[in-house]
Structures are given as structure tokens and as C-alpha cells.
Design an enzyme around this catalytic site. Structure first.
Site: not given
Ligand code: NAI
Length: 371
Positions: A124, A201, A231, A254, A257
Site C-alpha cells: 500500500i 493501517s 472496532e 475500516h 479496502g
Molecule cells: P505490506 O506487508 O505489503 O507492507 C507493510 C510494510 O511495513 C512492509 O514493507 C514492512 O517492512 C513495513 N514495516 C513493518 N514493520 C515496520 C516498522 N516497525 N516500521 C516501519 N516499517 C515497518 O502490507 P500492506 O499490504 O501494505 O498493508 C499495510 C497495512 O494496511 C496493514 O496493517 C494492513 O492490515 C492494512 N490494511 C488496511 C486496510 C483497510 O481497509 N484500512 C485494507 C488492507 C490493508
């Protein structure tokens, strides 16, 4: 239309070869014990927490999902929120609904040439980066893993550096012990005066008390939150948050997505993975299983053998074929600490008695023959 509960689910799953579920159907070990014919589970969702993936793996059942189907949807919402916050639209919108006309340019900014700080440059975060640069923003990001910068995005060496540089900070990290309360008093104090915070997130990443203090003091011009520490479980339950009293905070349930496109992507992505597994044995994209990627081989008969990872089993599998003088055209093996998955392509067309012999090998979990 509804998730099946325990007993009904057990009854239905007995005859299923492949099962597709949404996030509210829980496939526990208990349920899996009834699923004698089950080959694979498709979670038509992002996560797979609703399935006991470990129990499924030990039963030789891969679990598939669609982890990135809504990535773009989240990124678009974040950009929209960044623009609305920088224009102070949430406050003006709330006022207009109450009959007030707040026509003023004070505290209203273009996003062009502003610094956007992305925390977590994964799927994302990197999409947000691309969209933001297209709007002329300067993108900075911080990630614990080394990432390839897209476009002109600049990696920060610390979260502190990112916070002090950015006019808008957006969070895209997973929920881990490290990211719990990642944005709290200390971090907000490093943010620029009059900056904005977006969190789509996980709710645990931002300390709400720290956020409300920053809104009260004016350090933050506004915030947008799509996720919360608590939530509601369903649309019928009330949503309660201390943030409800702030007009300069955008609250959404929420839905980052939740778009028609994301739902469509989930449908096709999971279905494709299930069909590929059923037709070829390919487990690429399984969340709980060793990964083998294979094209169909129309000139061979294919056998799939899932077994406990114990020494000597592969030799016994091979013996079933070699003892008959059958030529093995291709063989692919992947193991993890608990299971092994071998795919054997043979040149001869074999009868089903082979299946019985393969099943009789000690440690065998599941056997399948493809034509
Ligand atoms: P992803 O796994 O592709 O990316 C997460 C990134 O965060 C990775 O590059 C990782 O190295 C980095 N990361 C992990 N711990 C870290 C830290 N302590 N400090 C800095 N960077 C760190 O995940 P994606 O798909 O991008 O999703 C990100 C977030 O979005 C997740 O929490 C997911 O649950 C949330 N999400 C929310 C949605 C919504 O409806 N609001 C829908 C889809 C995802």
C-alpha cells in the site's frame, strides 16, 4: 448469505472437495476433522485468520487468499483524505451541514510540493507513493526493511527523521509488537506544527490519547482514521470513539479496502488459485503450505503426494513407479519442517491401483491423481 456455524458447517463440509469462505466462517481443527474429502480452502478475503492454517497444513490442505486485491483501494482513499485534510474540508463540511458558511483560505493548502511521509513502504505504502508523486508531492518513506524507492521517493533513516520532515504522515505498517503505539506523544511531538496524520493501517498503531492531545494543542491540523483500537463487530453495533467530537478528524468504518473493484479482484484471484491447484497441483500463493509452481503437463499423468516430512518417503514414492518400470518425466519436491509435497509426472497412463499403493506408504497425508 450467512456464515455457517459449527455443526451445520461440519455437516456441509463432509462432502466438499473445495471450500470457499469469507472472513466470518471459522474453519477450526474440529471442523477440519470432518472434512475428509477437502483438497483446498479459498478464503475470499485479505487475511486467513478464520482458518486454523497449521491444522489444515498437517492435513495436506493448502489455504489460499487474496492479500493484495484491495491495495489500490486503500491508496486512493489515503490520497483523497490527504487532500481533504490539507484543505480543511472536514471542518467546513461539518459546518455546512449545520448551516454555517466557512468561506476562507486560512489553513487551506494544495498538496503539490508538500512533503508526504509514508511509514511502511510495502504494497500500500508504495502505491500511495506513486499516486502522491503524480500530484507533485515530495515523498519520503520509512521502512524497517530495505526497499527500492519508486520514482523520486526518498528513504528516511529513522521514523524521527520522517516525522520531522512531513506535512502529512500516512501509516501503512502491519500490526506487530513494534508498531503498537508507534505514533504516541513522543512521535507526535516530532511532527511539524499544523501537519496531518492518516491511519488506514491498524488501530493499535496510533495512541488515541496522544492524537487527541495533538488535536487540542493544534499541532495537528487534522487527522483521518479508518481503523480503531476498538472496532464494532458488525454494522448493528455502536461505534464509540473520543475522536467523534473533532470536526477536523475524518472517521471511516475500516473501509479503506472496501470497493467493488477490490471485491471483484478477491473473487477472481482466489478462484484462479483454487483452479490452478485443482488442475495442476500448484500451491503458489498458499498461506500455510510449501510452494510449488507448475504448469500443466498435457503429455503426462500427474500424481500429487503430500506426506509427513520423514526420511525415506520419497524413495518409497519413487519405488511405486520404478518397480513397474514406469519412466518419471518430472518430479518436484518441496518440504518444510513438518510436511513434504511431491509432484510426479509419469509418461505412462496408469490405473487407480497406483493411488492405493501411494496411499499405503507410511506418513502419507493425501494423494491425488490428475489427468
Ligand atoms: P505490506 O506487508 O505489503 O507492507 C507493510 C510494510 O511495513 C512492509 O514493507 C514492512 O517492512 C513495513 N514495516 C513493518 N514493520 C515496520 C516498522 N516497525 N516500521 C516501519 N516499517 C515497518 O502490507 P500492506 O499490504 O501494505 O498493508 C499495510 C497495512 O494496511 C496493514 O496493517 C494492513 O492490515 C492494512 N490494511 C488496511 C486496510 C483497510 O481497509 N484500512 C485494507 C488492507 C490493508
Amino acid at each position: 448469505p450467512n456464515a455457517l456455524e459449527n455443526e451445520l458447517l461440519k455437516e456441509k463440509i463432509r462432502s466438499a472437495n473445495i471450500v470457499g469462505i469469507r472472513s466470518r466462517t471459522h474453519i477450526t481443527k474440529d471442523v477440519l476433522n470432518e472434512a475428509g474429502k477437502l483438497l483446498a480452502i479459498g478464503c475470499f478475503s485479505i487475511g486467513t485468520n478464520q482458518v486454523d492454517g497449521h491444522a489444515a497444513r498437517l492435513m495436506g490442505i493448502p489455504v489460499f487468499n487474496a492479500p493484495f486485491s484491495n491495495t489500490r483501494s486503500v491508496a486512493e482513499l489515503v490520497i483523497a483524505e490527504a487532500i481533504l485534510l490539507m484543505r480543511n474540508i472536514p471542518v467546513k463540511n461539518a459546518a455546512a451541514h449545520k448551516g454555517k458558511w466557512l468561506k476562507s483560505a486560512a489553513n487551506c493548502f494544495e498538496v503539490r510540493d508538500k512533503n508526504l511521509g509514508i511509514v511502511g513502504y510495502g504494497h500500500i505504502g508504495s502505491q500511495v507513493s506513486i499516486l502522491a508523486e503524480a500530484l507533485g508531492m515530495n515523498v519520503y518513506y520509512y521502512d524497517i526493511a530495505k526497499k527500492l524507492s519508486l520514482g523520486k521517493a526518498v528513504a528516511c533513516s529513522s521514523l524521527e527523521e520522517l516525522l520531522s520532515l512531513s506535512q502529512i504522515v500516512t501509516l501503512h505498517v502491519p500490526e506487530t509488537p513494534l508498531t503498537r503505539n508507534m505514533i504516541s506523544d513522543k512521535e507526535i511531538a516530532l511532527m511539524r506544527w499544523g501537519s496531518c496524520l492518516v491511519n488506514a493501517s491498524r488501530g493499535s498503531v496510533v495512541n488515541i490519547q496522544a492524537l487527541t492531545s495533538a488535536l487540542e494543542s493544534g499541532r495537528l491540523l487534522g487527522a483521518a482514521l479508518d481503523v480503531f483500537p476498538d472496532e464494532p463487530a458488525s454494522n448493528n453495533d455502536p461505534f464509540v470513539s473520543e475522536l467523534q467530537k473533532y470536526d477536523n478528524v475524518l472517521l471511516s468504518p475500516h473501509v479503506g479496502g472496501s470497493t467493488v473493484e477490490a471485491q471483484h479482484n478477491i473473487g477472481t484471484e482466489v478462484a484462479e488459485k483454487l483452479v490452478r491447484y485443482s488442475d495442476t497441483g500448484s500451491t503458489i500463493g498458499a498461506t500455510n503450505f510449501v510452494q510449488i509452481s507448475l504448469q500443466p503437463n498435457n503429455n503426462a499423468q500427474r500424481f500429487l503426494h503430500i506426506h509427513k516430512n520423514e526420511p525415506g518417503i520419497l524413495r518409497e514414492v519413487n519405488y511405486v513407479f520404478t518397480s513397474r518400470g514406469i519412466n518419471i518425466a518430472g518430479e518436484y519436491l518441496q518440504t518444510d519442517s513438518e510436511i513434504g509435497y511431491v509432484i510426479v509426472d509419469t509418461e505412462s497412463c496408469l490405473g487407480s491401483e497406483i493411488i492405493e499403493e501411494l496411499k499405503a506408504i507410511r506418513g502419507t497425508i493425501r494423494v491425488r491423481m490428475l489427468f
